[in-house]
Design a protein around this motif. Sequence first.
Motif, PDB file in Angstrom:
ATOM      1  N   ALA A  55      37.957 -54.107 -22.208  1.00 38.97           N
ATOM      2  CA  ALA A  55      36.763 -54.955 -22.334  1.00 38.97           C
ATOM      3  C   ALA A  55      35.982 -54.972 -21.023  1.00 38.97           C
ATOM      4  N   VAL A  56      36.698 -54.993 -19.901  1.00 43.45           N
ATOM      5  CA  VAL A  56      36.034 -54.935 -18.592  1.00 43.45           C
ATOM      6  C   VAL A  56      35.301 -53.605 -18.454  1.00 43.45           C
ATOM      7  N   TRP A  57      35.968 -52.505 -18.804  1.00 47.26           N
ATOM      8  CA  TRP A  57      35.338 -51.190 -18.710  1.00 47.26           C
ATOM      9  C   TRP A  57      34.077 -51.115 -19.561  1.00 47.26           C
ATOM     10  N   GLN A  58      34.104 -51.714 -20.737  1.00 43.74           N
ATOM     11  CA  GLN A  58      32.955 -51.638 -21.642  1.00 43.74           C
ATOM     12  C   GLN A  58      31.734 -52.348 -21.090  1.00 43.74           C
ATOM     13  N   MET A  79      42.464 -42.279  -8.461  1.00 43.62           N
ATOM     14  CA  MET A  79      41.258 -41.934  -9.201  1.00 43.62           C
ATOM     15  C   MET A  79      41.577 -41.177 -10.489  1.00 43.62           C
ATOM     16  N   GLU A  80      42.673 -40.430 -10.517  1.00 45.13           N
ATOM     17  CA  GLU A  80      43.079 -39.770 -11.762  1.00 45.13           C
ATOM     18  C   GLU A  80      43.389 -40.807 -12.837  1.00 45.13           C
ATOM     19  N   LYS A  81      44.035 -41.903 -12.430  1.00 42.09           N
ATOM     20  CA  LYS A  81      44.323 -42.975 -13.384  1.00 42.09           C
ATOM     21  C   LYS A  81      43.042 -43.707 -13.783  1.00 42.09           C
ATOM     22  N   VAL A  82      42.128 -43.879 -12.851  1.00 45.71           N
ATOM     23  CA  VAL A  82      40.841 -44.511 -13.168  1.00 45.71           C
ATOM     24  C   VAL A  82      40.141 -43.701 -14.250  1.00 45.71           C
ATOM     25  N   ILE A  83      40.125 -42.386 -14.101  1.00 45.94           N
ATOM     26  CA  ILE A  83      39.488 -41.498 -15.084  1.00 45.94           C
ATOM     27  C   ILE A  83      40.207 -41.609 -16.432  1.00 45.94           C
ATOM     28  N   TYR A  84      41.539 -41.653 -16.394  1.00 47.68           N
ATOM     29  CA  TYR A  84      42.335 -41.792 -17.619  1.00 47.68           C
ATOM     30  C   TYR A  84      41.997 -43.098 -18.341  1.00 47.68           C
ATOM     31  N   VAL A  85      41.981 -44.203 -17.605  1.00 43.89           N
ATOM     32  CA  VAL A  85      41.711 -45.508 -18.206  1.00 43.89           C
ATOM     33  C   VAL A  85      40.290 -45.545 -18.773  1.00 43.89           C
ATOM     34  N   ALA A  86      39.334 -45.016 -18.030  1.00 46.09           N
ATOM     35  CA  ALA A  86      37.950 -44.996 -18.524  1.00 46.09           C
ATOM     36  C   ALA A  86      37.868 -44.242 -19.851  1.00 46.09           C
ATOM     37  N   TYR A  88      40.361 -43.607 -22.006  1.00 44.45           N
ATOM     38  CA  TYR A  88      41.109 -44.359 -23.015  1.00 44.45           C
ATOM     39  C   TYR A  88      40.260 -45.504 -23.575  1.00 44.45           C
ATOM     40  N   CYS A  89      39.509 -46.152 -22.703  1.00 43.83           N
ATOM     41  CA  CYS A  89      38.693 -47.311 -23.095  1.00 43.83           C
ATOM     42  C   CYS A  89      37.356 -46.921 -23.718  1.00 43.83           C
ATOM     43  N   GLY A  90      37.146 -45.637 -23.911  1.00 49.29           N
ATOM     44  CA  GLY A  90      35.942 -45.186 -24.598  1.00 49.29           C
ATOM     45  C   GLY A  90      34.701 -45.106 -23.735  1.00 49.29           C
ATOM     46  N   LYS A  91      34.909 -45.062 -22.435  1.00 53.19           N
ATOM     47  CA  LYS A  91      33.770 -44.952 -21.524  1.00 53.19           C
ATOM     48  C   LYS A  91      34.079 -43.867 -20.483  1.00 53.19           C
ATOM     49  N   PRO A  92      34.257 -42.617 -20.963  1.00 46.26           N
ATOM     50  CA  PRO A  92      34.679 -41.545 -20.051  1.00 46.26           C
ATOM     51  C   PRO A  92      33.585 -41.154 -19.052  1.00 46.26           C
ATOM     52  N   PHE A  93      34.042 -40.656 -17.931  1.00 51.47           N
ATOM     53  CA  PHE A  93      33.138 -40.109 -16.927  1.00 51.47           C
ATOM     54  C   PHE A  93      32.791 -38.679 -17.323  1.00 51.47           C
TER      55      PHE A  93
END
Length: 109
Positions: A55-58, A79-86, A88-93
């Motif tokens: 929800a925060v990412w969105q 940063m690899e995990k940041v990219i993974y989480v983004a 997963y949360c539907g807001k990819p880089f």
Amino acid sequence: MAKILQGFITVLAAVAVATMAEGCDKDREDMIWECKKYEMFPATPKIDPSPACCAVWQRADIPCLCKRVTKEVEKEWCMEKVIYVAKYCGKPFNPGYKCGSYTVPPIAQ
């Protein structure tokens, strides 16, 4: 009347500057509170984030947050995990996007 109007405009300008300076402080705080445990070193394992983190990412202003990513931040946040989480949360880089000094790699074929 002109002086009152001028004073009012000055106050509005000062509020606007202060608001811009705050920028994404709330997003940063929320990201730390809800997502930090999914985005810290070590790089593995990658854990699926919580719905609260997603929800925060969105709603977060990601470009603003990325401007605040320093070398010091990159020593703590993987940063690899940041990219993974983004992702997963539907807001990819997008590949090639810069977040701090990190450049998102091309998608593996």
